[in-house]
Enzyme design. Structure first.
Site, short mmCIF file in Angstrom:
data_model
loop_
_atom_site.label_atom_id
_atom_site.label_comp_id
_atom_site.label_asym_id
_atom_site.label_seq_id
_atom_site.Cartn_x
_atom_site.Cartn_y
_atom_site.Cartn_z
CG ASP A 313 57.75 -44.56 16.52
OD1 ASP A 313 57.57 -43.59 15.77
OD2 ASP A 313 58.77 -45.28 16.47
CG ASP A 314 52.44 -46.04 18.83
OD1 ASP A 314 52.53 -45.64 17.66
OD2 ASP A 314 52.25 -47.23 19.11
CB SER A 315 51.61 -42.69 24.00
OG SER A 315 50.34 -42.99 23.49
#
Length: 719
Positions: A313-315
């Site tokens: 998730d995120d980057s």
């Protein structure tokens, strides 16, 4: 009360709450303690005998370096809001309407050649000498009055998006973090040396949890609070671009990308649209780059005797777990935050040694779905159970190795109901894991192939979590399938051409006209249409949902209308009389009315098409025989426990399969999983009412009383 068995649980610890951390570790049976964003672990925690995870987002928390080397920050293309010309000259202020704390124009000499100005009325690129830029303003001359013009431009992203979210949502007041681009040699050299030093200075850490790698999913904020999020796409690659990347791409692929390849008339290259050939090339280009750099980081981590887990998730962009480069990185574990069953299956099927789920709700005042959760008016125990009802049915089908939580542990103080709920969930997870270790649950001899543009690359997912994609029927289908006792594979249109249907029993096509999930122009391929036609004619089955196989230019709106027995009227049938029909009752399978929705314009193409459900004069659930096979059409589909049961009944009917082979409940809101190796039956009551459930197994019937939302583990003696 102590957990039934310790282990397989990652707890978020917090300095200043050492006693609480150790108490909750005992209660939930944790064997690992981790830090979370904005929290630290004290020696009292790190030396308490637990394995330690440390969270690192490799590209942020380097503001001093970014200030000294601003050219190493990340960039993206943006498009100005269109300006209507009322005279021959207009001015465009590119960043008007965007959040000025997130973006800053890149008007450097390496960036300006990539800027473009378009006459959007004519869809015409203006020559470079028809506009000039100075002091934040583009002046366009020679305009055609009352045409609309927009500018595409590069800009720096000066606030890392997850940090920005936490500040704007969770009231963080710390420094705004920036992100570095590993494409820049100076940044990459710095990041490698920084990681080396970090590993050396943190001997207490056993696992480095990378959150995630280099490029965040696209999240574009606006200046107006009424439209704070202008655009978000969890699977977009738009935040990976830079002049350096574009130049390397041109050298490797032999052609140049332009701003319009990303801007796409202001719509951007959203994941739910079928990709262009240029986008496919660019995605592969970024995936190779991310894998090569990530492999170097993992090598450093391993050199220091630590393991490398990555948070999906995120980057995460460029790190496709089902892509061809993922396995080459050498990650020791994959961590996925989950709201839903399909996310569990996504994580569980990835090729990596350890699979770990981060449960929700996250220990934040406000949940990611917008629920108050740990704020006033919140009910975290209810939120946790709502998510668990989705997750557990998927875990009953396919196991993972670990579970855990994230966030601020101090928010659990006084939340006894939540804390007890998490304990019960952790114990149930461990029981499921033990069952899987002794043998897989019984499965029906049914293989379901889910067809969309992305195929196996985007197995189980669309573009984000359930709450971000729940308007598309395919994500609801995926969610239902995640807990059913059938084999599921995800195939592309190229896979269809290459024989992927030869070992399938049921093909599912679901989506909206023109999107990547329905397929769009891919249905203009005679090879694809004829292969699906052969598949059903020779005895296979088709389930179409929404606007499956919708494409422009054919003799029918749905390319598979001849198989489905229905088509969609886009205005072409205005003078054609429709077939009259009578709606049949719930035969041949259970009809969950609340799970079937309406798509406008659906009409019969064959008088023998059976209408099993309708909304007014619009069929919403039909059955059509075609050759030796059958086809079901649903105008829409919404996941619910009853909807999942309806889908199972469809699969049983279409394939002529006896459901008792894997266990079948007589109560539509209950599901089960039968583990023959241990003689254990798991019964899940997905309703908010107690229920008596009878389960038919190959050798007889088992009766079980279940409380509301209960998950029961029942030892069963055969004979």
């Amino acid at each position: 009360m102590a957990a039934e068995r310790r282990g397989d649980f990652t707890l978020p610890g917090e300095a200043g709450y050492e006693k609480l951390t150790l108490e909750m570790a005992e209660k939930w049976g944790a064997d690992v303690i981790r830090d979370s964003d904005g929290t630290k672990l004290s020696p009292e925690i790190t030396q308490a005998g637990y394995k330690i995870y440390s969270t690192i987002c490799i590209i942020r928390e380097h503001n001093a370096f970014a200030e000294k080397h601003p050219e190493t920050q990340q960039q993206c293309f943006l498009c100005s809001d269109p300006v209507t010309a009322s005279r021959e000259s207009i001015e465009i202020r590119p960043l008007d309407g965007y959040f000025d704390e997130q973006f800053r124009l890149n008007d450097g000499e390496d960036a300006l050649p990539f800027w473009q100005v378009w006459d959007r009325t004519e869809n015409r690129l203006l020559p470079a000498d028809s506009w000039r830029y100075a002091d934040g303003t583009i002046t366009v001359t020679g305009c055609v009055p009352y045409h609309r013009y927009s500018a595409s431009f590069l800009c720096w992203r000066i606030w890392e998006e997850i940090n920005m979210y936490n500040h704007t949502t969770n009231n963080w007041t710390s420094e705004h973090l920036r992100q570095l681009d590993p494409r820049h040699p100076a940044a990459w050299d710095y990041l490698r040396s920084w990681l080396e030093k970090w590993c050396e200075e943190n001997p207490q850490t056993d696992v480095i949890r990378l959150t995630s790698l280099f490029y965040n999913f696209v999240w574009i904020f606006g200046s107006d609070l009424r439209r704070r999020t202008r655009f978000t796409d969890w699977a977009s690659y738009d935040f990976t671009v830079s002049p350096a990347a574009l130049k390397v791409f041109e050298r490797e692929y032999g052609y140049a990308l332009t701003a319009e390849d990303f801007i796409n008339k202001g719509k951007l290259q959203a994941t739910h649209r079928p990709p262009t050939a240029h986008k496919r090339d660019y995605m592969d280009f970024i995936q190779r780059f991310v894998a090569e750099k990530a492999k170097e980081l993992v090598g450093i981590i391993h050199k220091w005797g630590k393991q490398a887990y990555v948070f999906y998730d995120d980057s995460w962009v460029g790190m496709e777990p089902y892509g061809k480069y993922f396995a080459s990185v050498g990650f020791d574990g994959l961590i996925k935050c989950v709201f839903s069953g399909f996310e569990c299956r996504l994580c569980a099927g990835a090729k990596v040694p350890v699979h770990e789920l981060r449960f929700h709700p996250y220990l934040f005042p406000v949940g990611l779905g917008g629920l108050p959760t740990f704020s006033e008016g919140g009910h975290p125990e209810k939120d946790a159970m709502d998510y668990w009802l989705h997750v557990r049915r998927a875990l009953a089908r396919q196991s993972v190795d670990r579970i855990g939580l994230g966030g601020y542990l101090h928010l659990t103080v006084g939340q006894d109901a939540f804390n007890n709920t998490i304990q019960e969930m952790a114990d149930a997870f461990r029981k499921l894991k033990d069952l899987h270790a002794h043998g897989a649950p019984a499965e029906l001899p049914v293989t379901v192939a889910v067809l969309h543009t992305w195929g196996a690359l985007r197995s189980w997912t669309l573009s984000g979590h359930f709450h971000e994609t729940d308007r598309n029927p395919l994500i609801h289908v995926n969610e239902a399938l995640s807990g059913l006792p059938v084999k599921v594979k995800f195939i592309s249109f190229d896979d269809v051409r290459n024989g992927a249907l030869r070992d399938a029993d049921v093909l599912i096509s679901a989506g909206r006209a023109g999107d990547a999930w329905s397929g769009g122009d891919a249905w203009k391929s005679p090879e694809v249409v004829s292969e699906v036609t052969r598949f059903v004619w020779e005895g296979g089955s088709l389930i179409g949902v929404g606007e499956p196989s919708a494409a422009e230019g054919g003799d029918t709106r749905f390319a598979l209308a001849h198989i489905l027995g229905v088509d969609q009227d886009d205005g072409s049938y205005a003078c054609h009389a429709p077939w009259e029909f009578m709606t049949e009752m719930a035969d041949p399978f259970f009809v969950a009315g609340e799970s079937v929705g309406k798509t406008e314009g659906i009409r019969l193409t064959d008088p023998d098409t059976r209408v099993l459900n309708a909304r007014g004069d619009t069929p919403v659930l039909t059955l059509h025989s075609f050759g030796k096979g059958k086809a079901v059409y649903m105008g829409n589909f919404f996941y619910s426990p009853a909807g999942a049961r309806m889908l199972l009944e469809m699969l049983l009917y279409l394939t002529g399969t006896d459901g008792s082979a894997a266990g079948l409940t007589d109560y539509s809101l209950a599901e089960c999983a039968w583990y023959p190796e241990t003689g254990t039956l798991v019964v899940m009551n997905n309703s908010d009412q107690a229920a008596e459930v009878n389960v038919t197994l190959p050798f007889g019937t088992v009766q079980a009383h279940t409380e509301a939302e209960e998950m029961r583990f029942i030892p069963v003696r055969r004979g």
